[in-house]
Enzyme design. Structure first.
Site, mmCIF file in Angstrom:
data_model
loop_
_atom_site.group_PDB
_atom_site.id
_atom_site.type_symbol
_atom_site.label_atom_id
_atom_site.label_comp_id
_atom_site.label_asym_id
_atom_site.label_seq_id
_atom_site.Cartn_x
_atom_site.Cartn_y
_atom_site.Cartn_z
ATOM 1 N N CYS A 15 7.468 -5.251 -0.064
ATOM 2 C CA CYS A 15 7.138 -5.785 -0.068
ATOM 3 C C CYS A 15 5.873 -5.859 -1.388
ATOM 4 O O CYS A 15 6.919 -6.463 -2.217
ATOM 5 C CB CYS A 15 5.620 -5.298 0.722
ATOM 6 S SG CYS A 15 4.410 -5.954 0.996
ATOM 7 N N HIS A 55 8.748 -4.973 5.970
ATOM 8 C CA HIS A 55 8.527 -3.634 5.577
ATOM 9 C C HIS A 55 9.140 -2.282 6.958
ATOM 10 O O HIS A 55 8.590 -2.211 7.872
ATOM 11 C CB HIS A 55 6.841 -3.258 6.410
ATOM 12 C CG HIS A 55 5.760 -3.582 5.513
ATOM 13 N ND1 HIS A 55 5.115 -3.324 4.554
ATOM 14 C CD2 HIS A 55 4.979 -4.726 4.844
ATOM 15 C CE1 HIS A 55 4.329 -3.454 3.769
ATOM 16 N NE2 HIS A 55 4.797 -4.204 4.071
ATOM 17 N N GLU A 77 9.885 0.489 6.480
ATOM 18 C CA GLU A 77 9.611 1.648 7.833
ATOM 19 C C GLU A 77 8.497 1.616 8.634
ATOM 20 O O GLU A 77 8.529 2.473 8.680
ATOM 21 C CB GLU A 77 8.879 2.016 5.942
ATOM 22 C CG GLU A 77 7.699 1.411 6.064
ATOM 23 C CD GLU A 77 6.752 0.664 5.290
ATOM 24 O OE1 GLU A 77 5.805 -0.047 5.043
ATOM 25 O OE2 GLU A 77 8.002 -0.711 5.146
#
Length: 232
Positions: free
Chosen positions: A108, A210, A212
């Site tokens: 990001c 994202h 994660e």
């Protein structure tokens, strides 16, 4: 031997000034037998050099808008919070990591910072500056919700992991405008917004989404595996 992955922290101003990171990165790395090493938001050259000398890879995480000073534009009314001190510290770390050819993974804001480092520019706000964008900001603020499809480029890391097309989560209002030198686009959304990049010759790649936050996509862990495999 476990690989040591550097993660710069950011500063949160409250009654007590704190250094923070997204714990999802920590959990992913530990689950893959890597060791996260945090770096506080301090520009001291000696400390930065010591940090760089100890890490095998570097992750640049999400957060506040990148300061327009770094890509020489005036601030628009839609620009949100910036943290110029964080920008300077992370740009210093990024420069030294690039010089040592340490593998780098950006997420990001990390993607955006990498692009600016290589001379690129950003849309300060996609909803006022990009032509007919999809919703790229998670209204529920959960981060793991799917928002749109991306199409990956053949031969890229993201094509290897996600296949030709896949849904991704989305929590951003800025994006790449002019691509930095030496970078190539590896994924785009259907509205043509850049969602992934790699460097043509250096061990660097990044995602606008994202990975994660992988509650609904088990493939995301393979993006972290691909990053760790870049470390020799």
């Amino acid at each position: 031997m476990s690989k040591i992955i550097g993660i710069p922290l950011w500063t949160h101003s409250d009654v007590v000034r704190r250094q923070e990171t997204n714990n999802s990165f920590v959990e992913k790395l530990i689950s893959l037998n890597a060791i996260p090493l945090m770096y506080p938001q301090q520009p001291d050259d000696r400390s930065v050099d010591e940090f760089i000398n100890r890490i095998d890879g570097l992750i640049l995480t999400g957060g506040a808008d990148v300061s327009t000073v770094l890509y020489k534009e005036e601030m628009s009314n839609e620009l949100q919070e910036t943290q110029y001190h964080r920008d300077l510290v992370e740009m210093k770390i990024l420069k030294k990591a690039v010089e040592k050819q340490i593998p780098i993974f950006g997420v990001c804001r990390g993607l955006q910072l990498i692009n600016v480092f290589f001379g690129g520019t950003l849309y300060q706000d996609i909803y006022s500056q990009f032509d007919n964008p999809f919703l790229h900001s998670d209204k529920n603020n959960k981060g793991y919700e799917y928002h749109h499809m991306i199409e990956t480029k053949e031969g890229s890391i993201l094509r290897k992991v996600l296949g030709e097309r896949d849904y991704v989560n989305s929590i951003h209002h800025q994006a790449i405008k002019d691509l930095g030198q030496g970078l190539k686009v590896t994924a785009k959304a259907s509205d043509k917004m850049i969602e992934g990049i790699e460097h043509e010759s250096l061990p660097i790649f990044a995602t606008q989404f994202h990975p994660e936050l992988d509650k609904y996509n088990e493939k995301y862990i393979d993006i972290f595996k691909a990053f760790l495999e870049m470390i020799k």
